[in-house]
Design an enzyme around this catalytic site. Structure first.
Site, PDB file in Angstrom:
ATOM      1  N   GLY A   1       2.218   2.011  10.793  1.00 55.44           N
ATOM      2  CA  GLY A   1       3.054   3.200  10.693  1.00 55.44           C
ATOM      3  C   GLY A   1       4.005   3.396  11.858  1.00 55.44           C
TER       4      GLY A   1
ATOM      5  N   GLU B   1      -6.783   4.159   8.139  1.00 58.71           N
ATOM      6  CA  GLU B   1      -6.626   5.617   7.938  1.00 58.71           C
ATOM      7  C   GLU B   1      -7.917   6.213   7.377  1.00 58.71           C
ATOM      8  OE1 GLU B   1      -2.983   5.405   5.658  1.00 58.71           O
ATOM      9  OE2 GLU B   1      -1.933   4.805   7.488  1.00 58.71           O
TER      10      GLU B   1
ATOM     11  N   LYS C   1       0.031   4.196  -0.115  1.00 53.31           N
ATOM     12  CA  LYS C   1      -0.629   5.360   0.512  1.00 53.31           C
ATOM     13  C   LYS C   1      -0.460   6.587  -0.394  1.00 53.31           C
ATOM     14  CE  LYS C   1       0.413   3.383   4.989  1.00 53.31           C
ATOM     15  NZ  LYS C   1       0.138   3.516   6.392  1.00 53.31           N
TER      16      LYS C   1
ATOM     17  N   GLU D   1      -5.277  -5.663  10.377  1.00 56.22           N
ATOM     18  CA  GLU D   1      -4.291  -4.621  10.632  1.00 56.22           C
ATOM     19  C   GLU D   1      -4.600  -3.944  11.960  1.00 56.22           C
ATOM     20  OE1 GLU D   1      -2.202  -3.191   6.907  1.00 56.22           O
ATOM     21  OE2 GLU D   1      -4.010  -1.992   7.036  1.00 56.22           O
TER      22      GLU D   1
ATOM     23  N   SER E   1       3.376  -2.639  10.375  1.00 54.28           N
ATOM     24  CA  SER E   1       4.823  -2.658  10.642  1.00 54.28           C
ATOM     25  C   SER E   1       5.507  -3.950  10.201  1.00 54.28           C
ATOM     26  CB  SER E   1       5.093  -2.375  12.119  1.00 54.28           C
ATOM     27  OG  SER E   1       4.646  -1.071  12.435  1.00 54.28           O
TER      28      SER E   1
ATOM     29  N   HIS F   1      -9.379   0.714   4.977  1.00 52.70           N
ATOM     30  CA  HIS F   1      -8.096   0.895   5.683  1.00 52.70           C
ATOM     31  C   HIS F   1      -8.341   1.775   6.910  1.00 52.70           C
ATOM     32  CE1 HIS F   1      -4.019   2.238   6.561  1.00 52.70           C
ATOM     33  NE2 HIS F   1      -3.606   1.185   5.876  1.00 52.70           N
TER      34      HIS F   1
ATOM     35  N   ASN G   1       0.865  -1.180   0.000  1.00 56.27           N
ATOM     36  CA  ASN G   1       0.000   0.000   0.000  1.00 56.27           C
ATOM     37  C   ASN G   1       0.903   1.231   0.000  1.00 56.27           C
ATOM     38  OD1 ASN G   1      -1.773   2.053   0.572  1.00 56.27           O
ATOM     39  ND2 ASN G   1      -2.187   1.395   2.680  1.00 56.27           N
TER      40      ASN G   1
HETATM   41  C1  PEP Z   1      -0.654  -0.070   6.007  1.00 58.43           C
HETATM   42  O1  PEP Z   1      -0.664   1.080   5.636  1.00 58.43           O
HETATM   43  O2  PEP Z   1      -1.574  -0.819   5.677  1.00 58.43           O
HETATM   44  C2  PEP Z   1       0.453  -0.523   6.845  1.00 58.43           C
HETATM   45  C3  PEP Z   1       0.386  -1.724   7.335  1.00 58.43           C
HETATM   46  O3  PEP Z   1       1.486   0.362   7.058  1.00 58.43           O
HETATM   47  P1  PEP Z   1       2.935   0.012   7.675  1.00 58.43           P
HETATM   48  O4  PEP Z   1       3.383  -1.278   7.020  1.00 58.43           O
HETATM   49  O5  PEP Z   1       3.777   1.176   7.270  1.00 58.43           O
HETATM   50  O6  PEP Z   1       2.749  -0.144   9.141  1.00 58.43           O
END
Ligand code: PEP
Length: 252
Positions: free
Chosen positions: A172, A100, A13, A166, A211, A98, A11
């Site tokens: 993040g 976010e 983003k 997630e 992460s 997601h 992703n």
């Molecule tokens: C994500 O944006 O779905 C995500 C898991 O981000 P990160 O891997 O940076 O934690």
């Protein structure tokens, strides 16, 4: 039962420019023959989906999108992009729900389900994200929160969907749940899918996200019930993302 092919989705983003699409060819080259055994997916910003699909043609990297309109039909909706348009541009998956978007845009389970329905109507695959906040985990509400999200965000006709677990508190940053905690939530999601979709649930993939990077991917992929990963930051560069893909046991 046929084994589920692992899916490792990136992703991007709201990062990247047209010049970064070269990472797609670099990724395909680094992943090489493992691309037949592990499905690699890049979800760039919607402005770049078509160019990304063009760059990925003939390569073992699929292209997806990060969001779409909940409305399937064309219409007067300035600024919206439909799932059918994304499919036409070459997307094979669309991430919906997601955290976010749930947090910053206030998206509800109901809206996420409508988006997933629009993706299915366009003939492509939704990746439906679910996950608890740290406060919900600390309050012992993980099963309740995740169970409700899976029941209410995944459409009744959603047996073709992919689920991404997630935990919001892991996105993040640099924290992940323990491997046992990841396994527990994946088992919980699998049991809700079994209850809802019966035998069809066997083909549904459940990804872990939050992460994931080259250092921890290998151990996360050993957890029973983890069918791949949804990766944010570490998917932007082919060197890191290919290391994650190649860390999957199926890749060797
Ligand atoms: C994500 O944006 O779905 C995500 C898991 O981000 P990160 O891997 O940076 O934690």
């Amino acid at each position: 039962m046929a084994a589920r092919k692992p899916l490792i989705a990136g992703n991007w983003k709201m990062f990247g420019r047209a010049t970064d699409l070269g990472e797609i060819a670099a990724l395909a080259e680094r992943v090489g023959a493992a691309g037949d055994k592990v499905e690699a997916l890049i979800c760039p910003p919607s402005a770049y989906v078509q160019s990304a699909a063009w760059q990925a043609r003939g390569k073992a990297v699929a292209i997806g999108a990060q969001d779409c309109s909940a409305v399937a039909e064309d219409g007067a909706r300035t600024g919206e992009v439909s799932a059918a348009m994304l499919a036409d541009a070459g997307a094979r998956y669309v991430i919906v729900g997601h955290s976010e978007r749930r947090t910053l845009q206030g998206e509800t389970d109901d809206l996420v389900r409508q988006k997933a329905e629009a993706v299915l109507a366009a003939g492509i695959t939704p990746i439906v994200c679910v996950g608890e906040t740290r406060a919900e985990r600390d309050a012992g509400r993980v099963a309740k929160v995740i169970g409700a999200q899976v029941r209410n965000s995944v459409p009744t006709a959603g047996a073709g969907a992919v689920i991404a677990y997630e935990p919001v508190w892991c996105i993040g940053g640099d924290r992940t749940p323990t491997l046992a905690e990841i396994g527990e939530v994946h088992a919980l999601i699998r049991s809700v899918l079994n209850e809802r979709f019966g035998a069809e649930a066997n083909g549904m993939r459940i990804l872990y996200g939050g992460s994931v990077g080259p250092k921890n991917a290998g151990e996360i992929f050993t957890v029973d019930g983890v069918d791949g990963a949804l990766v944010g930051r570490a998917s932007l560069k082919a060197a890191d993302f290919s290391a994650i893909i190649l860390a999957h046991p199926a890749a060797s």
